[in-house]
Design a protein around this motif. Structure first.
Motif, mmCIF file in Angstrom:
data_model
loop_
_atom_site.group_PDB
_atom_site.id
_atom_site.type_symbol
_atom_site.label_atom_id
_atom_site.label_comp_id
_atom_site.label_asym_id
_atom_site.label_seq_id
_atom_site.Cartn_x
_atom_site.Cartn_y
_atom_site.Cartn_z
ATOM 1 N N LEU A 60 66.270 85.330 41.665
ATOM 2 C CA LEU A 60 65.209 86.010 42.404
ATOM 3 C C LEU A 60 65.289 85.674 43.892
ATOM 4 O O LEU A 60 65.122 86.555 44.753
ATOM 5 N N GLY A 61 65.543 84.396 44.193
ATOM 6 C CA GLY A 61 65.704 83.997 45.586
ATOM 7 C C GLY A 61 66.922 84.635 46.222
ATOM 8 O O GLY A 61 66.874 85.092 47.378
ATOM 9 N N ASN B 191 68.280 87.450 45.351
ATOM 10 C CA ASN B 191 68.008 88.873 45.525
ATOM 11 C C ASN B 191 67.160 89.125 46.779
ATOM 12 O O ASN B 191 67.409 90.061 47.534
ATOM 13 N N LYS B 192 66.178 88.251 47.015
ATOM 14 C CA LYS B 192 65.317 88.407 48.182
ATOM 15 C C LYS B 192 66.092 88.207 49.476
ATOM 16 O O LYS B 192 65.923 88.963 50.449
ATOM 17 N N ILE B 193 66.983 87.198 49.481
ATOM 18 C CA ILE B 193 67.775 86.920 50.682
ATOM 19 C C ILE B 193 68.734 88.071 50.982
ATOM 20 O O ILE B 193 68.865 88.522 52.129
ATOM 21 N N HIS C 46 68.547 91.246 50.039
ATOM 22 C CA HIS C 46 67.868 92.487 50.429
ATOM 23 C C HIS C 46 67.271 92.388 51.832
ATOM 24 O O HIS C 46 67.190 93.388 52.530
ATOM 25 N N SER C 47 66.873 91.191 52.230
ATOM 26 C CA SER C 47 66.345 91.047 53.589
ATOM 27 C C SER C 47 67.467 91.078 54.620
ATOM 28 O O SER C 47 67.296 91.616 55.710
ATOM 29 N N ASP D 67 71.106 94.836 42.924
ATOM 30 C CA ASP D 67 69.779 94.322 42.625
ATOM 31 C C ASP D 67 69.904 93.215 41.573
ATOM 32 O O ASP D 67 70.052 93.486 40.387
ATOM 33 N N SER E 295 67.635 91.222 40.631
ATOM 34 C CA SER E 295 66.413 91.013 39.855
ATOM 35 C C SER E 295 66.543 91.577 38.439
ATOM 36 O O SER E 295 65.839 91.137 37.523
#
Length: 256
Positions: A42-43, A45-47, A49-50, A58, A60
């Protein structure tokens, strides 16, 4: 069921739980690691995508399938193979014949504790996914359904490994590598869009792909095959593994 039999079963369940959790490092690692990997992806994926402004794979979509794979292989296979090898290595299974406890009671309760643990943790994984809004509510009952044939398969493999390997630690190591094999060949370790067509065709020949397909079904992800076909193949493999585990299972070491 007689009072003595009920008392024996209750005592066996408590004994199996204590034995399974005796190696606290291994036990808690297997329980916590799926959730750790879920948080890691999850972390990640967030990094990504940002930094890529929403572009890229993806990750996630892998969180719940990967956590379920690690949960089922860990609780049913790794936590089974090592203790079975140790029981035989130390003569516990041989001594069992001198007690009022039947071998059938011993095996059934040994399996039940692990199957129940796998079911509970699988549901918790799905509940976490629902809470994080990465899967729908249906993932809860779907994870419970998938855990049933999966538990049979991995418990059978756990007994098979524990029967062939003489050392408890060695059996645990072999089961861990077997779990990694399922993880990487089931298609839940990497986003499927990263695979080339040739790799996807190769994975279609592996039974582990259909297990991974069911894990994607849990979270309503993209499946490569029909759900009925996935369940059929997974159940058929489990049915084949169980008699293999029964045939190779030994109550005593060769020197006994």
């Amino acid at each position: 069921m007689s009072t003595t039999s009920t008392r024996n079963i209750r005592s066996l369940i408590i004994t199996h739980w204590r034995e399974m959790s005796r190696n606290r490092t291994n036990f808690y690692f297997i329980l916590i690691f799926p959730f750790f990997m879920a948080g890691t992806f999850l972390g990640m994926n967030k990094i990504l995508h940002s930094s890529l402004e929403g572009q890229g794979p993806d990750f996630s979509t892998l969180v719940v399938p990967m956590a379920l794979c690690l949960t089922l292989t860990g609780t049913c296979m790794t936590l089974t193979s090592g203790p079975i090898a140790e029981y035989r290595q130390h003569g516990t299974l041989r001594i069992l014949g001198t007690t009022p406890v039947s071998r059938g009671q011993f095996i059934v309760t040994h399996l039940a504790v692990r199957a129940l643990l796998a079911l509970i943790v699988s549901i918790l994984v799905a509940v976490l996914g629902v809470a994080l809004d990465i899967v729908g509510p249906a993932a809860v009952w779907r994870s419970a359904l998938v855990s049933l044939p999966s538990s049979v398969l991995f418990l059978g493999l756990g007994y098979f490994i524990g029967s062939l390997v003489s050392s408890g630690q060695a059996a645990t190591n072999v089961a861990t590598f077997a779990g990694l094999f399922f993880l990487f060949t089931s298609g839940v370790a990497f986003p499927q869009e990263l695979f080339s067509d040739s790799i996807k065709r190769f994975l279609d020949f592996l039974p582990t792909t259909y297990f991974g397909d069911l894990l994607y079904w849990v979270c309503e992800g993209q499946q490569r095959h029909g759900t009925l076909l996935d369940f059929t193949i997974l159940t058929a493999i489990a049915i084949m593994v169980v008699p293999l585990a029964v045939k190779t299972f030994r109550w005593e070491t060769a020197k006994n």
